[in-house]
Design a protein around this motif. Sequence first.
Motif, PDB file in Angstrom:
ATOM      1  N   LEU A   7      38.000  30.064  81.777  1.00 41.49           N
ATOM      2  CA  LEU A   7      36.826  29.758  82.572  1.00 41.49           C
ATOM      3  C   LEU A   7      35.575  30.063  81.754  1.00 41.49           C
ATOM      4  N   ILE A   8      34.642  29.104  81.740  1.00 37.07           N
ATOM      5  CA  ILE A   8      33.330  29.313  81.128  1.00 37.07           C
ATOM      6  C   ILE A   8      32.303  29.081  82.219  1.00 37.07           C
ATOM      7  N   LEU A   9      31.511  30.106  82.486  1.00 35.64           N
ATOM      8  CA  LEU A   9      30.534  30.069  83.576  1.00 35.64           C
ATOM      9  C   LEU A   9      29.109  30.013  83.053  1.00 35.64           C
ATOM     10  N   SER A  10      28.201  29.667  83.962  1.00 36.62           N
ATOM     11  CA  SER A  10      26.780  29.784  83.698  1.00 36.62           C
ATOM     12  C   SER A  10      26.354  31.192  84.073  1.00 36.62           C
ATOM     13  N   LYS A  11      25.545  31.821  83.250  1.00 35.11           N
ATOM     14  CA  LYS A  11      25.079  33.181  83.529  1.00 35.11           C
ATOM     15  C   LYS A  11      24.339  33.257  84.863  1.00 35.11           C
ATOM     16  N   ALA A  12      23.705  32.179  85.248  1.00 35.87           N
ATOM     17  CA  ALA A  12      22.933  32.167  86.494  1.00 35.87           C
ATOM     18  C   ALA A  12      23.804  32.441  87.718  1.00 35.87           C
ATOM     19  N   SER A  13      25.096  32.176  87.604  1.00 39.77           N
ATOM     20  CA  SER A  13      25.989  32.376  88.751  1.00 39.77           C
ATOM     21  C   SER A  13      26.706  33.726  88.708  1.00 39.77           C
ATOM     22  N   ILE A  14      26.362  34.577  87.767  1.00 38.90           N
ATOM     23  CA  ILE A  14      27.059  35.852  87.572  1.00 38.90           C
ATOM     24  C   ILE A  14      26.154  37.005  87.976  1.00 38.90           C
ATOM     25  N   MET A  15      26.686  37.894  88.781  1.00 37.21           N
ATOM     26  CA  MET A  15      25.928  39.078  89.191  1.00 37.21           C
ATOM     27  C   MET A  15      25.988  40.159  88.107  1.00 37.21           C
ATOM     28  N   LEU A  16      27.160  40.357  87.504  1.00 38.60           N
ATOM     29  CA  LEU A  16      27.346  41.399  86.509  1.00 38.60           C
ATOM     30  C   LEU A  16      28.465  40.982  85.574  1.00 38.60           C
ATOM     31  N   ALA A  17      28.257  41.155  84.290  1.00 34.77           N
ATOM     32  CA  ALA A  17      29.295  40.814  83.315  1.00 34.77           C
ATOM     33  C   ALA A  17      29.083  41.615  82.046  1.00 34.77           C
ATOM     34  N   ASP A  18      30.169  41.854  81.365  1.00 37.91           N
ATOM     35  CA  ASP A  18      30.146  42.517  80.069  1.00 37.91           C
ATOM     36  C   ASP A  18      29.493  41.561  79.068  1.00 37.91           C
ATOM     37  N   GLU A  19      28.553  42.054  78.293  1.00 38.94           N
ATOM     38  CA  GLU A  19      27.837  41.191  77.339  1.00 38.94           C
ATOM     39  C   GLU A  19      28.752  40.627  76.266  1.00 38.94           C
ATOM     40  N   SER A  20      29.923  41.229  76.073  1.00 41.84           N
ATOM     41  CA  SER A  20      30.862  40.694  75.081  1.00 41.84           C
ATOM     42  C   SER A  20      31.409  39.333  75.518  1.00 41.84           C
ATOM     43  N   MET A  21      31.216  38.982  76.789  1.00 42.88           N
ATOM     44  CA  MET A  21      31.678  37.697  77.311  1.00 42.88           C
ATOM     45  C   MET A  21      30.638  36.594  77.117  1.00 42.88           C
ATOM     46  N   ASP A  22      29.477  36.949  76.607  1.00 44.53           N
ATOM     47  CA  ASP A  22      28.381  36.004  76.408  1.00 44.53           C
ATOM     48  C   ASP A  22      28.624  35.220  75.117  1.00 44.53           C
ATOM     49  N   ILE A  23      28.845  33.928  75.246  1.00 47.26           N
ATOM     50  CA  ILE A  23      29.104  33.068  74.082  1.00 47.26           C
ATOM     51  C   ILE A  23      27.919  32.147  73.795  1.00 47.26           C
ATOM     52  N   THR A  24      26.765  32.455  74.370  1.00 46.88           N
ATOM     53  CA  THR A  24      25.592  31.585  74.240  1.00 46.88           C
ATOM     54  C   THR A  24      25.231  31.322  72.785  1.00 46.88           C
ATOM     55  N   ALA A  25      25.155  32.368  71.978  1.00 49.70           N
ATOM     56  CA  ALA A  25      24.747  32.203  70.573  1.00 49.70           C
ATOM     57  C   ALA A  25      25.719  31.299  69.818  1.00 49.70           C
ATOM     58  N   GLU A  26      27.020  31.486  70.036  1.00 51.44           N
ATOM     59  CA  GLU A  26      28.027  30.643  69.374  1.00 51.44           C
ATOM     60  C   GLU A  26      27.881  29.188  69.807  1.00 51.44           C
ATOM     61  N   VAL A  27      27.647  28.985  71.095  1.00 55.75           N
ATOM     62  CA  VAL A  27      27.518  27.628  71.617  1.00 55.75           C
ATOM     63  C   VAL A  27      26.268  26.963  71.048  1.00 55.75           C
ATOM     64  N   ILE A  28      25.160  27.686  71.012  1.00 51.87           N
ATOM     65  CA  ILE A  28      23.922  27.128  70.444  1.00 51.87           C
ATOM     66  C   ILE A  28      24.143  26.743  68.986  1.00 51.87           C
ATOM     67  N   GLU A  29      24.737  27.642  68.233  1.00 49.70           N
ATOM     68  CA  GLU A  29      24.988  27.366  66.810  1.00 49.70           C
ATOM     69  C   GLU A  29      25.868  26.127  66.646  1.00 49.70           C
ATOM     70  N   GLY A  30      26.933  26.040  67.428  1.00 48.96           N
ATOM     71  CA  GLY A  30      27.830  24.887  67.325  1.00 48.96           C
ATOM     72  C   GLY A  30      27.170  23.589  67.758  1.00 48.96           C
ATOM     73  N   LEU A  31      26.410  23.638  68.847  1.00 44.48           N
ATOM     74  CA  LEU A  31      25.714  22.438  69.308  1.00 44.48           C
ATOM     75  C   LEU A  31      24.725  21.943  68.267  1.00 44.48           C
ATOM     76  N   ASN A  32      23.926  22.860  67.719  1.00 43.41           N
ATOM     77  CA  ASN A  32      22.915  22.471  66.745  1.00 43.41           C
ATOM     78  C   ASN A  32      23.541  21.998  65.431  1.00 43.41           C
ATOM     79  N   LYS A  33      24.660  22.576  65.082  1.00 42.86           N
ATOM     80  CA  LYS A  33      25.359  22.155  63.855  1.00 42.86           C
ATOM     81  C   LYS A  33      25.850  20.722  64.017  1.00 42.86           C
ATOM     82  N   GLY A  34      26.291  20.364  65.217  1.00 42.92           N
ATOM     83  CA  GLY A  34      26.825  19.027  65.460  1.00 42.92           C
ATOM     84  C   GLY A  34      25.772  17.979  65.782  1.00 42.92           C
ATOM     85  N   TYR A  35      24.528  18.396  65.984  1.00 41.16           N
ATOM     86  CA  TYR A  35      23.480  17.446  66.359  1.00 41.16           C
ATOM     87  C   TYR A  35      22.900  16.751  65.135  1.00 41.16           C
ATOM     88  N   LYS A  36      22.902  15.432  65.187  1.00 40.44           N
ATOM     89  CA  LYS A  36      22.318  14.624  64.123  1.00 40.44           C
ATOM     90  C   LYS A  36      21.155  13.825  64.697  1.00 40.44           C
TER      91      LYS A  36
END
Length: 195
Positions: free
Chosen positions: A163-192
Amino acid sequence: MKCNKIFVALVAAFSLITFTQCAKQPAANTVSEGSQTPTFSQGLKIAYIDVDSMLSSYLFYQDLAEEMLRKEENSRLLLNEEAAKFQKDVDDFNNKLQNNVYSSQERVNQEQNRLIGKQQELDELSAKLSNELVLESNKNAEKVSEAVNAFLKEYNKEKGFNLILSKASIMLADESMDITAEVIEGLNKGYKPNN
């Protein structure tokens, strides 16, 4: 329409599609007989993305937002130009009316009807331009959402999240579950960009 309205629309569309995609995944929980509480399988992998941060750092989204701002500005300039022409016509009419330039009431009525028609044309132009911007914004939201979902499917083949959720729908979560930086890096790497 302001850029933040576009941003909110894109965030809402992305969140909706993300949750829809997650709902299509097979369930990883079971309810035991006589119990109302679901029990989750061992090893359930969950991650979340801060969608606001992702979009504000995603180059594709930034390019679309800049393009929308240019289109909004062009629409506004065109509408202002047409409104200025109309106002000049109204001022000319009023000046002629005060100076008794019109030869008859029929001629005054004709000019008033012409101005009413121009006002309607201006209103229609405003509605048309606004509608075009909304449609373009919706298309852009869909493009961003499709690009993010396509990336997440590929990304998740390696990562194996249940499961991959939006942070906006989460009340509390361990920051180790945050994959935002990886996703941004991958998206930008693939963008032409299309330059």
